[in-house]
Scaffold this motif. Structure first.
Motif, PDB file in Angstrom:
ATOM      1  N   MET A   1      -8.668  46.718  82.653  1.00 45.02           N
ATOM      2  CA  MET A   1      -8.021  46.564  83.975  1.00 45.02           C
ATOM      3  C   MET A   1      -6.996  47.703  83.888  1.00 45.02           C
ATOM      4  O   MET A   1      -6.789  48.330  85.056  1.00 45.02           O
ATOM      5  N   LEU A   2      -6.073  47.916  83.006  1.00 43.03           N
ATOM      6  CA  LEU A   2      -5.121  49.031  83.007  1.00 43.03           C
ATOM      7  C   LEU A   2      -5.980  50.478  83.185  1.00 43.03           C
ATOM      8  O   LEU A   2      -5.386  51.134  83.933  1.00 43.03           O
ATOM      9  N   SER A   3      -7.038  50.605  82.561  1.00 40.74           N
ATOM     10  CA  SER A   3      -8.075  51.931  82.877  1.00 40.74           C
ATOM     11  C   SER A   3      -8.367  52.124  84.192  1.00 40.74           C
ATOM     12  O   SER A   3      -8.106  53.049  85.112  1.00 40.74           O
ATOM     13  N   LEU A   4      -8.573  50.895  85.086  1.00 44.49           N
ATOM     14  CA  LEU A   4      -9.022  50.929  86.403  1.00 44.49           C
ATOM     15  C   LEU A   4      -7.668  51.194  87.338  1.00 44.49           C
ATOM     16  O   LEU A   4      -7.891  52.156  88.132  1.00 44.49           O
ATOM     17  N   ILE A   5      -6.594  50.822  86.845  1.00 47.46           N
ATOM     18  CA  ILE A   5      -5.255  51.022  87.576  1.00 47.46           C
ATOM     19  C   ILE A   5      -4.964  52.554  87.550  1.00 47.46           C
ATOM     20  O   ILE A   5      -4.564  53.237  88.400  1.00 47.46           O
ATOM     21  N   VAL A   6      -4.870  53.061  86.218  1.00 47.09           N
ATOM     22  CA  VAL A   6      -4.867  54.650  86.142  1.00 47.09           C
ATOM     23  C   VAL A   6      -5.799  55.293  86.902  1.00 47.09           C
ATOM     24  O   VAL A   6      -5.336  56.464  87.278  1.00 47.09           O
ATOM     25  N   HIS A   7      -7.008  54.881  86.766  1.00 46.84           N
ATOM     26  CA  HIS A   7      -7.929  55.990  87.398  1.00 46.84           C
ATOM     27  C   HIS A   7      -7.725  55.777  88.891  1.00 46.84           C
ATOM     28  O   HIS A   7      -7.806  56.821  89.658  1.00 46.84           O
ATOM     29  N   VAL A   8      -7.546  54.645  89.406  1.00 52.87           N
ATOM     30  CA  VAL A   8      -7.117  54.334  90.956  1.00 52.87           C
ATOM     31  C   VAL A   8      -5.965  55.249  91.234  1.00 52.87           C
ATOM     32  O   VAL A   8      -5.876  56.097  92.332  1.00 52.87           O
ATOM     33  N   ARG A   9      -4.876  55.003  90.318  1.00 52.18           N
ATOM     34  CA  ARG A   9      -3.829  55.992  90.630  1.00 52.18           C
ATOM     35  C   ARG A   9      -4.018  57.350  90.705  1.00 52.18           C
ATOM     36  O   ARG A   9      -3.224  58.441  91.533  1.00 52.18           O
ATOM     37  N   SER A  10      -5.101  57.876  89.675  1.00 53.31           N
ATOM     38  CA  SER A  10      -5.206  59.328  89.815  1.00 53.31           C
ATOM     39  C   SER A  10      -6.105  59.999  90.998  1.00 53.31           C
ATOM     40  O   SER A  10      -5.984  61.064  91.150  1.00 53.31           O
ATOM     41  N   LEU A  11      -6.457  59.092  91.831  1.00 55.04           N
ATOM     42  CA  LEU A  11      -7.316  59.291  93.290  1.00 55.04           C
ATOM     43  C   LEU A  11      -6.437  59.318  94.120  1.00 55.04           C
ATOM     44  O   LEU A  11      -7.041  59.502  95.373  1.00 55.04           O
ATOM     45  N   LYS A  12      -4.938  59.058  94.095  1.00 57.40           N
ATOM     46  CA  LYS A  12      -4.119  58.917  95.404  1.00 57.40           C
ATOM     47  C   LYS A  12      -4.057  60.151  96.233  1.00 57.40           C
ATOM     48  O   LYS A  12      -3.708  60.004  97.263  1.00 57.40           O
ATOM     49  N   TYR A  13      -4.395  61.500  95.420  1.00 57.22           N
ATOM     50  CA  TYR A  13      -4.277  62.713  96.259  1.00 57.22           C
ATOM     51  C   TYR A  13      -5.647  62.915  97.064  1.00 57.22           C
ATOM     52  O   TYR A  13      -5.810  63.809  98.024  1.00 57.22           O
ATOM     53  N   MET A  14      -6.604  62.101  96.869  1.00 57.98           N
ATOM     54  CA  MET A  14      -7.787  62.214  97.619  1.00 57.98           C
ATOM     55  C   MET A  14      -7.849  61.847  99.022  1.00 57.98           C
ATOM     56  O   MET A  14      -8.440  62.629 100.037  1.00 57.98           O
TER      57      MET A  14
END
Length: 104
Positions: A1-14
Motif C-alpha cells: 500500500m505504501l509503494s502505491l501511495i509513493v507511486h501515485v505521489r510521483s505522478l502528481k506532475y502528470m
C-alpha cells in the motif's frame, strides 16, 4: 500500500503536464486549417483568427498558472492597446518560472 501511495505521489506532475500538452494537437490542427483557408481570404481575416487563437492560448496559460499551481499572476502597467505602437527590448533575469508567460 505504501509503494502505491509513493507511486501515485510521483505522478502528481502528470496532470498539469497533460493540461498543457493535450490542447496542443487541436490548436495545431486549427492553426493549420486557418492558414490553408486564409490563402483564399483577405489577410485581415487570417490576422483576426490568429489573434483570437493566441488570446485563447494565453487565457489557458493564465488559467493553468493561477488555478492549478496556486500562483497569482499580477500584470500591471500601461494598456498597450491604448498606446501608439513602439519597439521595445524586454530583459528578464528569470527570478521565477513564469517569466516567459508574463513577457509573452
Amino acid at each position: 500500500m505504501l509503494s502505491l501511495i509513493v507511486h501515485v505521489r510521483s505522478l502528481k506532475y502528470m496532470v498539469p503536464c497533460a493540461m498543457m500538452l493535450l490542447p496542443a494537437t487541436p490548436y495545431f490542427l486549427t492553426s493549420a486549417a486557418l492558414k490553408l483557408l486564409s490563402a483564399a481570404l483577405p489577410r485581415r481575416w487570417y490576422r483576426w483568427g490568429d489573434d483570437f487563437m493566441y488570446t485563447v492560448y494565453q487565457s489557458m496559460v493564465l488559467f493553468f498558472f493561477e488555478h492549478c499551481t496556486g500562483v497569482q499572476v499580477v500584470l500591471y502597467g500601461d494598456d498597450p492597446s491604448k498606446m501608439p505602437p513602439e519597439n521595445i527590448i524586454y530583459l528578464s533575469n528569470h527570478q521565477c518560472t513564469v517569466d516567459w508567460a508574463v513577457a509573452d
